[in-house]
Write a protein that holds these residues in place. Structure first.
Motif, PDB file in Angstrom:
ATOM      1  N   LYS A   1      51.075  44.516  49.396  1.00 47.19           N
ATOM      2  CA  LYS A   1      50.903  45.954  49.200  1.00 47.19           C
ATOM      3  C   LYS A   1      49.443  46.295  48.925  1.00 47.19           C
ATOM      4  N   SER A   2      48.865  45.672  47.918  1.00 46.20           N
ATOM      5  CA  SER A   2      47.491  45.997  47.535  1.00 46.20           C
ATOM      6  C   SER A   2      46.463  45.333  48.443  1.00 46.20           C
ATOM      7  N   GLY A   3      46.823  44.139  48.935  1.00 49.99           N
ATOM      8  CA  GLY A   3      45.873  43.384  49.757  1.00 49.99           C
ATOM      9  C   GLY A   3      44.747  42.780  48.960  1.00 49.99           C
ATOM     10  N   ASN A   4      44.862  42.808  47.639  1.00 45.15           N
ATOM     11  CA  ASN A   4      43.770  42.346  46.783  1.00 45.15           C
ATOM     12  C   ASN A   4      44.204  41.334  45.729  1.00 45.15           C
ATOM     13  N   THR A   5      45.418  40.760  45.859  1.00 46.07           N
ATOM     14  CA  THR A   5      45.876  39.820  44.842  1.00 46.07           C
ATOM     15  C   THR A   5      45.044  38.539  44.909  1.00 46.07           C
ATOM     16  N   PRO A   6      44.886  37.826  43.785  1.00 47.17           N
ATOM     17  CA  PRO A   6      44.057  36.624  43.762  1.00 47.17           C
ATOM     18  C   PRO A   6      44.471  35.590  44.804  1.00 47.17           C
ATOM     19  N   GLU A   7      45.781  35.380  44.966  1.00 52.50           N
ATOM     20  CA  GLU A   7      46.247  34.376  45.931  1.00 52.50           C
ATOM     21  C   GLU A   7      45.850  34.753  47.356  1.00 52.50           C
TER      22      GLU A   7
ATOM     23  N   SER B   1      41.623  47.337  51.678  1.00 52.76           N
ATOM     24  CA  SER B   1      41.685  46.179  50.783  1.00 52.76           C
ATOM     25  C   SER B   1      40.971  44.977  51.394  1.00 52.76           C
ATOM     26  N   PHE B   2      40.872  43.913  50.615  1.00 46.04           N
ATOM     27  CA  PHE B   2      40.273  42.672  51.104  1.00 46.04           C
ATOM     28  C   PHE B   2      41.046  42.164  52.321  1.00 46.04           C
ATOM     29  N   LEU B   3      42.382  42.164  52.216  1.00 43.98           N
ATOM     30  CA  LEU B   3      43.217  41.705  53.337  1.00 43.98           C
ATOM     31  C   LEU B   3      43.045  42.611  54.550  1.00 43.98           C
TER      32      LEU B   3
END
Length: 325
Positions: free
Chosen positions: A104-110, A134-136
């Motif tokens: 959803k966020s595209g920014n989780t650490p994993e 987001s990063f993703l």
């Protein structure tokens, strides 16, 4: 004066609000399908490898469903948990595979750890995310935008609308690939041989007639032997056959009606009792067609034939036992 809702009224209110919130988000997804979405679909379609679908948390649960849908509709797919991927499972990805990452966020650490590793391998990366920026979203080759303005959760925390949006985007992807592959009901049956769904797609009348006895009498068979044939074959019916061709049918119901109309049974034969021109079906027809005929005509048995030759009986109990009904 402030109206206080009863518990039942509150339940109904919350349920409706949840459905409306998610429904509105899903309808909006149609506006987000664009050329980039089409390019992502074509990339998978033209790939010689598999689809690797990954995610973490609730998105991982959605990923497993998307994998199941892809596999069942002709696109080989494998689930890879994002957390496990960075601890050894990255070897799941082969050279020609396309990777779909869901977040959803595209920014989780994993995700931030995993995405550069996938990019380093050189595989095409497709993002399903609510956040294009987001990063993703920035790192992916293609973004399938699963935007969700707000969760159905009153605290806007529990993944609800967002995971539903992800699932719908995954379904849209699978259906596009199904369409491109010309995936038919026969193909579907190959991947779903078990269960009632599969049986509706592949089970034929011949598979059922072969399970039953084959009750039949000649038009000149006397009443006693007609009753014996129906009783012994235990299908509540017998075909009346001459030269291997069906000329009539006698059911338990026919016998009961005969008993109310005839006082002297002496000399009665099958042709005196039978119903002419009975409903019949080709032995090579699909079992689901037999069910539809029975339902339409309100009958519980139907005779099967092949090129005009009597083959046997399909009983409604056969369909029930096989899960067709």
């Amino acid at each position: 004066m402030l109206k206080i809702l009863s518990q039942k009224q509150q339940i109904i209110k919350v349920a409706k609000e949840t459905i409306e919130t998610e429904g509105n988000a899903i309808l909006n997804l149609a506006n987000l399908v664009d050329e980039e979405f089409a390019n992502a679909v074509e990339t998978i379609f033209n790939s010689e490898g598999r689809v690797i679908v990954t995610g973490i948390g609730k998105s991982a649960n959605i990923a497993t469903k998307i994998v199941a849908t892809l596999n069942s509709t002709g696109t080989p797919a494998i689930f890879m948990h994002a957390a496990d991927a960075i601890h050894g499972d990255l070897g799941t990805i082969l050279h020609n595979d396309t990777v779909i990452c869901i977040s959803k966020s595209g920014n989780t650490p994993e995700i931030k750890v995993l995405v550069p590793l996938i990019k380093a391998i050189g595989n095409k990366l497709i993002a399903i995310t609510s956040n294009r920026e987001s990063f993703l979203g920035q790192q992916a080759d293609f973004v399938m935008h699963a935007y969700a303005a707000k969760e159905a959760c009153p605290n806007n925390l529990a993944p609800t609308t967002s995971t539903t949006a992800q699932l719908v985007v995954g379904d849209a992807l699978a259906m596009c690939l199904l369409n491109l592959r010309g995936f038919s009901s026969n193909d579907f049956a190959k991947f779903h041989p078990g269960g009632s769904l599969g049986k509706k797609l592949y089970l034929r009348v011949s598979n059922l007639t072969s399970l039953n006895e084959k009750p039949q009498v000649h038009p000149d068979t006397d009443l006693k032997n007609v009753i014996v044939e129906i009783s012994e074959k235990m299908l509540g019916v017998t075909a009346v056959v001459e030269n291997d061709e069906i000329v009539g049918i006698i059911t338990d119901g026919d016998l009961r009606r005969m008993l109310t109309k005839v006082e002297n049974f002496s000399g009665l034969t099958a042709k005196d009792i039978m119903s002419k021109n009975p409903k019949r079906i080709n032995n090579d027809a699909m079992a689901i067609e037999a069910m539809e005929l029975m339902d339409t005509h309100g009958i519980t048995q139907i005779l099967a034939e092949d090129h005009g030759k009597y083959c046997g009986v399909v009983h409604i109990h056969n369909l029930t036992k096989e899960g067709i009904i």
